[in-house]
Design a protein around this motif. Sequence first.
Motif, PDB file in Angstrom:
ATOM      1  N   SER A  72       0.875  -1.180   0.000  1.00  0.00           N
ATOM      2  CA  SER A  72       0.000   0.000   0.000  1.00  0.00           C
ATOM      3  C   SER A  72       0.904   1.218   0.000  1.00  0.00           C
ATOM      4  O   SER A  72       2.048   1.157   0.459  1.00  0.00           O
ATOM      5  N   GLN A  73       0.397   2.296  -0.523  1.00  0.00           N
ATOM      6  CA  GLN A  73       1.203   3.517  -0.618  1.00  0.00           C
ATOM      7  C   GLN A  73       0.553   4.634   0.161  1.00  0.00           C
ATOM      8  O   GLN A  73      -0.658   4.805   0.129  1.00  0.00           O
ATOM      9  N   GLY A  74       1.395   5.419   0.830  1.00  0.00           N
ATOM     10  CA  GLY A  74       0.871   6.486   1.653  1.00  0.00           C
ATOM     11  C   GLY A  74       0.537   5.964   3.029  1.00  0.00           C
ATOM     12  O   GLY A  74       0.515   4.765   3.271  1.00  0.00           O
ATOM     13  N   TRP A 184       4.369  -4.660   1.976  1.00  0.00           N
ATOM     14  CA  TRP A 184       3.964  -3.903   3.142  1.00  0.00           C
ATOM     15  C   TRP A 184       3.908  -2.443   2.788  1.00  0.00           C
ATOM     16  O   TRP A 184       3.938  -2.068   1.611  1.00  0.00           O
ATOM     17  N   LEU A 185       3.799  -1.599   3.778  1.00  0.00           N
ATOM     18  CA  LEU A 185       3.587  -0.178   3.553  1.00  0.00           C
ATOM     19  C   LEU A 185       4.746   0.422   2.767  1.00  0.00           C
ATOM     20  O   LEU A 185       5.897   0.371   3.203  1.00  0.00           O
ATOM     21  N   GLU A 186       4.436   0.960   1.582  1.00  0.00           N
ATOM     22  CA  GLU A 186       5.404   1.615   0.709  1.00  0.00           C
ATOM     23  C   GLU A 186       6.541   0.679   0.281  1.00  0.00           C
ATOM     24  O   GLU A 186       7.664   1.112   0.041  1.00  0.00           O
ATOM     25  N   GLU A 234      -4.614  -6.426   3.986  1.00  0.00           N
ATOM     26  CA  GLU A 234      -3.268  -6.773   4.435  1.00  0.00           C
ATOM     27  C   GLU A 234      -3.388  -7.917   5.445  1.00  0.00           C
ATOM     28  O   GLU A 234      -3.785  -7.716   6.590  1.00  0.00           O
ATOM     29  N   ILE A 235      -3.047  -9.130   5.009  1.00  0.00           N
ATOM     30  CA  ILE A 235      -3.305 -10.328   5.816  1.00  0.00           C
ATOM     31  C   ILE A 235      -2.075 -10.710   6.617  1.00  0.00           C
ATOM     32  O   ILE A 235      -0.975 -10.852   6.089  1.00  0.00           O
ATOM     33  N   SER A 236      -2.274 -10.904   7.912  1.00  0.00           N
ATOM     34  CA  SER A 236      -1.184 -11.228   8.829  1.00  0.00           C
ATOM     35  C   SER A 236      -1.155 -12.723   9.124  1.00  0.00           C
ATOM     36  O   SER A 236      -2.194 -13.379   9.202  1.00  0.00           O
TER      37      SER A 236
END
Length: 320
Positions: A72-74, A184-186, A234-236
């Motif tokens: 994901s971005q941001g 993950w994030l960015e 977002e699956i953990s």
Amino acid sequence: MPNTHFSRRTGFTLIELLVVIAIIAILIGLLLPAVQKVREAAARMKCQNNLKQLSLACHNCESSNGRFPIGSQGNDPATGLNSLTKRRKPFVADVLPYIEQDALYKNYDQTVDFNHANNTLSRSQKLTLFQCPSDQTQEPWSPTNDYKGNYGVNWGRWAFFDQGGPTSNPAPLNVGTAGRSPFWLEFGAKFTDMTDGTSNTLCLMEMLQPPRDHSGDTTDRRGRIWNNDSACYEISARITPNSQSGDYGQCIDNLQQGWPCIRDAAGDPRNFFMGSRSRHTGGVSVSLCDGSVRFIRNSIDLTTWAGMSSMAGGEVLGEF
């Protein structure tokens, strides 16, 4: 002599009719489970084919851009960071060109956030490749009509902000490269980052699409592919597939329906995580980073499941 021959009645007696009805009922009772098994087998095959196509799309993205699509971005507005300098964009927006959705990709406005009015049309599109036939919920999230889906990215064994990003606030845990997942994030991984081996690293996993609750509550984020909020897709791997332990975040507590959660009343995304869940009996379908698809049983050892979620942890995996 009088004719003593009488014609015989050819109809069924009541007892004979009841026997026939009972036999038909027994045959139907025996046939229905077989039909249901065939139907579920077909649904599972379709589901796994969807995962296959999506994982190949990630491969094509890596070939074109040098890395997988970013998870994901941001940053989530709850962190207080300025999203004007980093447009919030979900995973699905980057994968569109590789799943034969060029027109939708061109329609998506990359200069604004996913929830901007310019992207209303994109968010309202139901992508069949993201739909598992076994999950019949499949309704848009209201009131913005962001369509949900059944496949999310591997976020490692972490909550949403544990891994963090270059500008995360507060600072992320010291996960390091070894503990990271491919998304993950960015961040989107390169094949060279996956030193555990692509055949040992999870790519995409199944998730459910929780509906509105009985009161019409639509706050459950899970399954929202057209979103960038925490714990949408977002699956953990911190809980095993179809775990009854529950997800943690902005969700509806509905244990009987198979979407167990622990609702965070404070709405703090630093705590949010979501497990892999499906309507298939006994487990979930997943794709690995080599493009293969596997069915993972609910009974998988948590250490192995979590180890599969890292791309460079060097874990010795058990059977999966």
